[in-house]
Design an enzyme around this catalytic site. Sequence first.
Site, PDB file in Angstrom:
ATOM      1  N   LEU A  48       0.850  -1.193   0.000  1.00 51.04           N
ATOM      2  CA  LEU A  48       0.000   0.000   0.000  1.00 51.04           C
ATOM      3  C   LEU A  48       0.880   1.236   0.000  1.00 51.04           C
ATOM      4  CD1 LEU A  48      -2.642  -0.939   2.750  1.00 51.04           C
ATOM      5  CD2 LEU A  48      -2.980  -1.003   0.269  1.00 51.04           C
ATOM      6  N   ASP A  49       0.359   2.342  -0.529  1.00 49.14           N
ATOM      7  CA  ASP A  49       1.050   3.624  -0.444  1.00 49.14           C
ATOM      8  C   ASP A  49       1.165   4.060   1.013  1.00 49.14           C
ATOM      9  OD1 ASP A  49       1.069   3.704  -3.206  1.00 49.14           O
ATOM     10  OD2 ASP A  49      -0.678   5.031  -3.342  1.00 49.14           O
ATOM     11  N   ARG A  50       2.095   4.950   1.268  1.00 46.74           N
ATOM     12  CA  ARG A  50       2.266   5.489   2.618  1.00 46.74           C
ATOM     13  C   ARG A  50       0.954   6.071   3.152  1.00 46.74           C
ATOM     14  NH1 ARG A  50       6.639   8.026   5.343  1.00 46.74           N
ATOM     15  NH2 ARG A  50       7.906   8.114   3.451  1.00 46.74           N
TER      16      ARG A  50
END
Length: 246
Positions: free
Chosen positions: A56-58
């Site tokens: 997942l993205d930050r």
Amino acid sequence: MLDIRYEDEALLIVNKPPGILVHPTTKEDETTLSAQISRYYHRQGWQLNLHPVSRLDRQTSGLVVFAKLPEIQGQLIKQGMQKEYLALVTGVLPARHGIIDYPIARKPGSIIEREINPEGKPCKTEYWVVSRSDRLKKKQPDAVAPYMDVVGLPADTVSSLSRQTPLSLVRCRLYTGRTHQIRVHFASIGCPLWHDNLYGNIPGPPQRHGLHAYRIAFVHPWTHTILEVASALPEDLNRAWQNASW
């Protein structure tokens, strides 16, 4: 502290908070989700390497899958998983259910940003509007019926949400897994995610935008039964839904 949602001898599924990376970089290591899991394994006395299956993205919260064995990692990547997200999107969606099927490629001159590009890789996102604010309903008087297609949505999610802000709560299903796919797709139809600084030019906290990986389902490599894990919309996005105003 890790928020473990499922664990057995083959798999670990954790709920990632926003603001941290999944994988270490040269600048960030000990605060990443991978580092936290390594420390967890060490505390249990397990000599296990990390075998990530999803990412997942930050700025995105939600479920991330790690295999405990390399053969499990390979099998899950090969067979695929059904992934669903909850998103807070801005603007007026063209329909309460739709499919966004535009190819995505890296934007020239950027190592991070992606764009819709006919030369890009195929990408497909299906969405269902779960709920909209009253103000958006007034903009779409022909579509004010309740949205009942919320299969698999945690029961406490919709009932706890206010409908007083100009946002839509959307359930998304990915059929491909490209970098920034949901963000790019919704921005491409004029409905960027809430507080997406990169694709929507919408000011907000740099560690958070309106995206949560809430459900994942797949055939377990050992039991050969369907494993389904869900995570309700987190409190900060609930508050955003209730309080966001422009």
